[in-house]
Enzyme design. Structure first.
Site, PDB file in Angstrom:
ATOM      1  N   SER A  94      -9.628  -1.354   6.678  1.00  0.00           N
ATOM      2  CA  SER A  94      -9.311  -1.123   5.619  1.00  0.00           C
ATOM      3  C   SER A  94      -8.408  -2.266   4.832  1.00  0.00           C
ATOM      4  O   SER A  94      -7.981  -2.234   4.027  1.00  0.00           O
ATOM      5  CB  SER A  94      -8.300   0.257   5.446  1.00  0.00           C
ATOM      6  OG  SER A  94      -9.148   1.378   5.399  1.00  0.00           O
ATOM      7  N   LYS A 137       0.752  -1.282  -0.019  1.00  0.00           N
ATOM      8  CA  LYS A 137       0.008   0.077  -0.008  1.00  0.00           C
ATOM      9  C   LYS A 137       0.758   1.368  -0.178  1.00  0.00           C
ATOM     10  O   LYS A 137       2.129   1.283   0.670  1.00  0.00           O
ATOM     11  CB  LYS A 137      -0.857  -0.085   1.207  1.00  0.00           C
ATOM     12  CG  LYS A 137      -2.024   0.976   1.192  1.00  0.00           C
ATOM     13  CD  LYS A 137      -2.994   0.906   2.627  1.00  0.00           C
ATOM     14  CE  LYS A 137      -4.001   1.679   2.567  1.00  0.00           C
ATOM     15  NZ  LYS A 137      -4.868   1.506   3.777  1.00  0.00           N
ATOM     16  N   SER A 181      -9.729   1.316   2.681  1.00  0.00           N
ATOM     17  CA  SER A 181      -8.927   2.050   1.911  1.00  0.00           C
ATOM     18  C   SER A 181      -7.569   1.327   1.235  1.00  0.00           C
ATOM     19  O   SER A 181      -7.234   1.969   0.179  1.00  0.00           O
ATOM     20  CB  SER A 181      -8.354   3.252   2.706  1.00  0.00           C
ATOM     21  OG  SER A 181      -7.439   2.785   3.922  1.00  0.00           O
TER      22      SER A 181
HETATM   23  N1  GLN Z   1     -13.163   3.336   6.227  1.00  0.00           N
HETATM   24  C1  GLN Z   1     -12.694   3.591   7.371  1.00  0.00           C
HETATM   25  C2  GLN Z   1     -12.306   5.186   7.396  1.00  0.00           C
HETATM   26  O1  GLN Z   1     -12.575   5.626   6.459  1.00  0.00           O
HETATM   27  C3  GLN Z   1     -11.306   3.022   7.850  1.00  0.00           C
HETATM   28  C4  GLN Z   1     -10.220   3.495   7.096  1.00  0.00           C
HETATM   29  C5  GLN Z   1      -9.124   2.611   7.579  1.00  0.00           C
HETATM   30  O2  GLN Z   1      -9.256   1.560   8.226  1.00  0.00           O
HETATM   31  N2  GLN Z   1      -8.003   3.227   7.154  1.00  0.00           N
HETATM   32  O3  GLN Z   1     -11.864   5.770   8.384  1.00  0.00           O
END
Ligand code: GLN
Length: 487
Positions: A177, A78, A153
């Site tokens: 994410s 990532k 994400s």
């Molecule tokens: N969807 C969650 C957010 O938008 C989790 C994102 C993540 O785990 N980085 O914060």
């Protein structure tokens, strides 16, 4: 849907019995070249470096050195994980020119073990989102159906594994994410316990929640990668110094007397009927494997979304203060004075979702509101953890859907941030409580999209979590399916 996918262990055996890392790496690079235009999993492949690293692993193996089972396997990272000399952008304009002078701890571990870093993957900007649409370079598409989102994400990493661009990938999980995109893309995703994997070199989003973890085509792959990245690192003050199990060796040992908890709060309003049916079927699979099913309640989980978005945004507003065009990040070309330079740089460098969260977080932390919002959220967070502590006195794992729905369409949710936030309902509690969690493939919707099953365990129980997940995987064939790869 196509033929059964090769397992991680079969891949490891191929490399140990003569296939070269160079040929495997080259075939992944070829797949990226021919098919990633339609998926957009990568911000940037790293072709030359990967082939050179693969050649060096082949040389060591041919010289008779005993190597880690991960040696020679390509892995995608990532793009919020720092790689020395290779841009790390967080899919943000703010960091489009940032070239880290050092490797993240997990990258050092991977290099030492001989894994081949094949590229950097797309994400929601600074890991804020659930769809990989909030990316300055455009969205990633779901390999099962490119009209749909891969989740987020870490959508680029999940899509890279699902599309067979790389057998393994790393993501980060602050509120789901890793697990949610794993469920959307039909792969396995593991969020380790908070403190288990060093975040040294992970660009911070919300520091009390962030954790790095693996994506793989099966639970064995997640175990293999977890073993390499887990363990103490003194450069991350939250990294915990305790022994790391050898999950690659134990993952195929079934657990006897397994107690599986099912919480009524995980089957509430908004749960898609096909996801619910797949989850209930999974409960029956565990029952048939000899597990005891225990009904539970997690009464404070109804506050999880509110608590999470207060804490995550507050921490983000603080962490992202460093991107001001001076300490770090994009600097505007036109400005009239210093304050104006900060304003213009941040206005140009950040996208809409990041700005929204910085504003929400700054508000929640501001004097007069701190006690009512941030401090209160911390207190409720403790109650959420207490619920889990009580539950894990009675059960070994808690089973639930990973996401209330299969992959939504690109664009379907993007103009309604609240709706997007609500879809994180089943994953965020694990981050608030610091627990390990895994998503494994557990079904397909009638429209041909994967459905994921989530298992959570008590802190530092990754070994048990992986073994429990592997039992399910071995009893079903969901992890061995892959999308048609002809687009
Ligand atoms: N969807 C969650 C957010 O938008 C989790 C994102 C993540 O785990 N980085 O914060």
């Amino acid at each position: 849907m196509s033929t059964l996918m090769e397992s991680t262990r079969e891949l490891v055996q191929r490399l140990q019995s003569g296939e070269t890392a160079v040929s495997l790496t080259q075939s992944c690079l070829n797949a990226i070249t021919s098919r990633d235009a339609a998926i957009h999993a990568f911000v940037r492949p790293i072709a030359d470096g990967a082939l050179a690293d693969a050649a060096s692993v082949d040389g060591r193996r041919q010289a008779g050195e005993t190597l880690s089972p991960i040696a020679g396997i390509p892995i995608a990272l990532k793009d919020n994980i720092c790689t020395q000399g290779v841009a790390t952008t967080c899919s943000s304009r703010m960091l489009e020119d940032f070239i880290p002078p050092y490797d993240a701890h997990v990258v050092t571990r991977l290099r030492e073990a001989g894994a081949i870093i094949i590229g950097k993957t797309n994400l929601d900007e600074f890991a804020m989102g659930s769809s990989t649409e909030n990316s300055a370079i455009g969205p990633t598409r779901n390999p099962w159906n490119t009209a749909h989102a891969p989740g987020g994400s870490s959508g680029g990493s999940a899509a890279a594994v699902a599309a067979q661009f790389a057998p393994l990938a790393l993501g980060s999980d602050t509120g789901g994410s890793i697990r949610q995109p794993a469920s959307f893309c039909g792969v396995v995703g593991l969020k380790p316990t908070y403190g288990r994997v060093s975040r040294y070199g992970l660009v911070a989003y919300a520091s009390s929640l962030d954790q790095i973890g693996p994506f793989a085509r099966d639970v064995e792959g997640a175990a293999l990668l977890f073993d390499v990245i887990a363990g103490h690192d003194e450069r991350d003050s939250t990294s915990v110094n305790r022994p790391v199990p050898k999950c690659w060796d134990t993952v195929n040992q079934p657990l006897t007397g397994l107690r599986v908890g099912v919480a009524k709060e995980h089957f509430g309003a908004g749960l898609d009927t096909e996801v619910e049916a797949a989850t209930r079927k999974a409960i029956e699979v565990y029952r048939s494997l000899g597990a005891t099913i225990v009904d539970l309640s997690l009464p404070h989980s109804k506050y999880a979304i509110a608590v999470y978005y207060l804490i995550a945004c507050s921490e983000a507003s603080s962490n992202l203060a460093r991107y001001d065009g001076v300490h770090y990040g994009h600097r505007a070309e036109k400005f009239s004075n210093m304050i104006d330079m900060y304003k213009a740089s941040r206005a140009e460098g950040f996208g809409a979702e990041v700005k929204r969260r910085v504003m929400l977080g700054t508000y929640a932390l501001s004097s007069g509101y701190y006690d009512a919002y941030y401090l209160k959220a911390l207190k409720v967070r403790r109650l959420i953890r207490n619920d889990f502590d009580a539950a894990f006195e009675k059960v070994d794992v808690i089973l639930s859907p990973t996401s209330p729905m299969p992959a939504f369409k690109v664009g379907e949710m993007s103009d309604d941030p609240l709706k997007m936030y609500l879809a994180d309902i089943y994953t965020i509690s694990a981050n608030l409580a610091g627990l390990p969690g895994i998503s494994v493939p557990a079904g397909m919707s009638s429209s041909g999209l994967p459905i994921g099953l989530q298992l959570l365990a008590a802190p530092f129980e990754e070994e048990r979590l992986l073994r429990a997940a592997r039992m399910f995987e071995n009893a079903t064939d969901w992890s061995r399916r892959s999308p048609e790869l002809n687009h």
